[in-house]
Design a protein around this motif. Structure first.
Motif, PDB file in Angstrom:
ATOM      1  N   THR A  56     -25.539   3.579 -13.184  1.00 32.53           N
ATOM      2  CA  THR A  56     -24.240   2.935 -13.410  1.00 32.53           C
ATOM      3  C   THR A  56     -24.172   2.116 -14.685  1.00 32.53           C
ATOM      4  O   THR A  56     -23.124   1.522 -14.966  1.00 32.53           O
ATOM      5  CB  THR A  56     -23.879   2.022 -12.222  1.00 32.53           C
ATOM      6  OG1 THR A  56     -24.772   0.897 -12.189  1.00 32.53           O
ATOM      7  CG2 THR A  56     -23.929   2.769 -10.899  1.00 32.53           C
ATOM      8  N   GLY A  57     -25.251   2.061 -15.462  1.00 28.01           N
ATOM      9  CA  GLY A  57     -25.206   1.336 -16.721  1.00 28.01           C
ATOM     10  C   GLY A  57     -25.105  -0.168 -16.561  1.00 28.01           C
ATOM     11  O   GLY A  57     -25.408  -0.727 -15.515  1.00 28.01           O
ATOM     12  N   ARG A  75     -16.340   2.366 -18.015  1.00 27.42           N
ATOM     13  CA  ARG A  75     -15.094   2.906 -17.453  1.00 27.42           C
ATOM     14  C   ARG A  75     -14.400   3.837 -18.434  1.00 27.42           C
ATOM     15  O   ARG A  75     -13.896   4.899 -18.060  1.00 27.42           O
ATOM     16  CB  ARG A  75     -14.168   1.767 -17.019  1.00 27.42           C
ATOM     17  CG  ARG A  75     -14.727   0.973 -15.852  1.00 27.42           C
ATOM     18  CD  ARG A  75     -13.738  -0.029 -15.315  1.00 27.42           C
ATOM     19  NE  ARG A  75     -14.328  -0.806 -14.224  1.00 27.42           N
ATOM     20  CZ  ARG A  75     -13.668  -1.628 -13.438  1.00 27.42           C
ATOM     21  NH1 ARG A  75     -12.370  -1.815 -13.613  1.00 27.42           N
ATOM     22  NH2 ARG A  75     -14.298  -2.286 -12.473  1.00 27.42           N
ATOM     23  N   LYS A  76     -14.386   3.458 -19.715  1.00 31.33           N
ATOM     24  CA  LYS A  76     -13.800   4.346 -20.727  1.00 31.33           C
ATOM     25  C   LYS A  76     -14.672   5.583 -20.920  1.00 31.33           C
ATOM     26  O   LYS A  76     -14.155   6.696 -21.106  1.00 31.33           O
ATOM     27  CB  LYS A  76     -13.620   3.621 -22.058  1.00 31.33           C
ATOM     28  CG  LYS A  76     -12.896   4.478 -23.098  1.00 31.33           C
ATOM     29  CD  LYS A  76     -12.614   3.716 -24.368  1.00 31.33           C
ATOM     30  CE  LYS A  76     -11.688   4.508 -25.291  1.00 31.33           C
ATOM     31  NZ  LYS A  76     -12.078   5.898 -25.509  1.00 31.33           N
ATOM     32  N   SER A  77     -15.982   5.402 -20.864  1.00 32.33           N
ATOM     33  CA  SER A  77     -16.892   6.543 -20.992  1.00 32.33           C
ATOM     34  C   SER A  77     -16.616   7.580 -19.917  1.00 32.33           C
ATOM     35  O   SER A  77     -16.582   8.791 -20.180  1.00 32.33           O
ATOM     36  CB  SER A  77     -18.344   6.067 -20.894  1.00 32.33           C
ATOM     37  OG  SER A  77     -18.696   5.250 -21.986  1.00 32.33           O
ATOM     38  N   LEU A  78     -16.407   7.107 -18.701  1.00 29.31           N
ATOM     39  CA  LEU A  78     -16.128   8.035 -17.604  1.00 29.31           C
ATOM     40  C   LEU A  78     -14.782   8.720 -17.806  1.00 29.31           C
ATOM     41  O   LEU A  78     -14.650   9.935 -17.596  1.00 29.31           O
ATOM     42  CB  LEU A  78     -16.163   7.293 -16.274  1.00 29.31           C
ATOM     43  CG  LEU A  78     -17.544   6.756 -15.859  1.00 29.31           C
ATOM     44  CD1 LEU A  78     -17.404   5.818 -14.674  1.00 29.31           C
ATOM     45  CD2 LEU A  78     -18.503   7.892 -15.522  1.00 29.31           C
ATOM     46  N   LEU A  86     -12.816   6.251  -9.299  1.00 31.67           N
ATOM     47  CA  LEU A  86     -12.396   5.918  -7.940  1.00 31.67           C
ATOM     48  C   LEU A  86     -12.580   7.092  -6.993  1.00 31.67           C
ATOM     49  O   LEU A  86     -12.610   6.910  -5.772  1.00 31.67           O
ATOM     50  CB  LEU A  86     -10.938   5.453  -7.939  1.00 31.67           C
ATOM     51  CG  LEU A  86     -10.631   4.203  -8.777  1.00 31.67           C
ATOM     52  CD1 LEU A  86      -9.157   3.850  -8.681  1.00 31.67           C
ATOM     53  CD2 LEU A  86     -11.503   3.027  -8.350  1.00 31.67           C
ATOM     54  N   GLY A  87     -12.712   8.292  -7.540  1.00 35.76           N
ATOM     55  CA  GLY A  87     -12.936   9.467  -6.717  1.00 35.76           C
ATOM     56  C   GLY A  87     -14.400   9.802  -6.509  1.00 35.76           C
ATOM     57  O   GLY A  87     -14.729  10.752  -5.780  1.00 35.76           O
ATOM     58  N   GLU A 105     -19.965  -2.165  -9.346  1.00 36.65           N
ATOM     59  CA  GLU A 105     -18.566  -2.481  -9.041  1.00 36.65           C
ATOM     60  C   GLU A 105     -17.600  -1.432  -9.596  1.00 36.65           C
ATOM     61  O   GLU A 105     -16.433  -1.375  -9.188  1.00 36.65           O
ATOM     62  CB  GLU A 105     -18.203  -3.870  -9.596  1.00 36.65           C
ATOM     63  CG  GLU A 105     -18.164  -3.967 -11.100  1.00 36.65           C
ATOM     64  CD  GLU A 105     -19.531  -4.143 -11.761  1.00 36.65           C
ATOM     65  OE1 GLU A 105     -19.577  -4.267 -12.997  1.00 36.65           O
ATOM     66  OE2 GLU A 105     -20.555  -4.176 -11.035  1.00 36.65           O
ATOM     67  N   ASP A 106     -18.055  -0.610 -10.520  1.00 33.79           N
ATOM     68  CA  ASP A 106     -17.196   0.430 -11.073  1.00 33.79           C
ATOM     69  C   ASP A 106     -16.953   1.578 -10.094  1.00 33.79           C
ATOM     70  O   ASP A 106     -16.098   2.437 -10.348  1.00 33.79           O
ATOM     71  CB  ASP A 106     -17.802   0.999 -12.364  1.00 33.79           C
ATOM     72  CG  ASP A 106     -17.762   0.010 -13.514  1.00 33.79           C
ATOM     73  OD1 ASP A 106     -16.862  -0.849 -13.527  1.00 33.79           O
ATOM     74  OD2 ASP A 106     -18.615   0.101 -14.415  1.00 33.79           O
TER      75      ASP A 106
END
Length: 269
Positions: A56-57, A75-78, A86-87, A105-106
């Motif tokens: 998760t970095g 989050r931007k990377s994903l 969220l999926g 937490e992401d």
């Protein structure tokens, strides 16, 4: 018959500029030459399933505290990798060092998969020792315990067949319960080695990265990861090597490591 794993993305999110001398346990001739570390999370794709995330970095606070550069937030990377965090329903944690477990937490809807030995060590008397504790951050470990009590943690005990096309293999030494992830792809097994090998050079020079709980176990873990990759560096993906982006088909700092490298790794070493 098609491969069970259809794609594997190595997604770079951070970097640390450093010299070669900091990456090995013994002096090396090129100790003053640049040998930076890249930081990745990985996404494993299978047809008909949400992507499975490996590690998760870390975020801005850890980067500032440890002098790392976030090149693109997780989050931007994903999002750039086409992944809806969220999926995500399953996250494999290779181990609990700050740079691999700092973003739980992401993934609020995921279950987190960890080796028994890893969480046991990270919450044990061993981390009373400052040098042992240094690669961990307390909050991610505490967050994993909170997720445990929320029913979102799944424990694994050694080698396990995780899902069709995905296997977990214990490769302890860097930490007490590090697990590597073996994926069945169209080009054969691809091993996400995480920190069983920070860099390809740790394997080829037979010099470990200088963070481990047991040096002999660490050497065996590196040998095991390479064996699981069929002895081929092209089938082994280390945890922090910029050569991953240099050798494999890459766009926007996201490498497709399920595909064959366009330049054999050995030619770049």
């Amino acid at each position: 018959m098609s491969a069970l794993v259809t794609a594997i993305q190595a997604i770079r999110y951070a970097r640390h500029e450093r010299n070669a001398g900091g990456n090995f346990t013994a002096p090396v001739d090129d100790h003053d030459l640049p040998m930076p570390l890249d930081y990745f999370v990985w996404a494993i794709h299978r047809e008909g399933h949400p992507p499975m995330i490996v590690d998760t970095g870390f975020g801005a606070a850890a980067a500032a505290a440890r002098g790392r550069e976030i090149t693109r937030p997780i989050r931007k990377s994903l999002r750039d990798a086409g992944i809806d965090r969220l999926g995500v329903t399953d996250v494999i944690l290779t181990h609990l060092h700050y740079d691999h477990a700092g973003g739980l937490e992401d993934f609020p809807n995921a279950r987190f998969h960890i080796q028994d030995a890893e969480l046991a060590f990270a919450t044990s008397r061993h981390v009373c020792n400052a040098s042992t504790r240094a690669p961990f951050d307390g909050e991610p470990v505490a967050e994993l315990v909170r997720r445990l009590y929320a029913g979102q943690v799944v424990f694994h005990d050694g080698d396990e067949e995780f899902a069709p096309g995905i296997a977990l293999r214990l490769a302890h030494g860097h930490t007490a319960g590090l697990q590597v992830v073996v994926c069945d792809t169209a080009r054969g097994a691809v091993v996400l080695a995480s920190d069983a090998a920070h860099l390809y050079a740790n394997i080829t020079r037979k010099l470990p990265f200088p963070i481990f709980v047991d040096e002999a176990d660490y050497a065996r873990a590196q040998a095991r990861a390479l064996d699981l990759a069929g002895g081929s560096l092209d089938h082994l993906i280390p945890g922090h090597d910029p050569l991953v982006l240099a050798c494999f088909p890459t766009e926007n700092d996201i490498a497709r490591v399920d595909l064959a490298p366009h330049t054999p790794v050995a030619e770049m070493l």
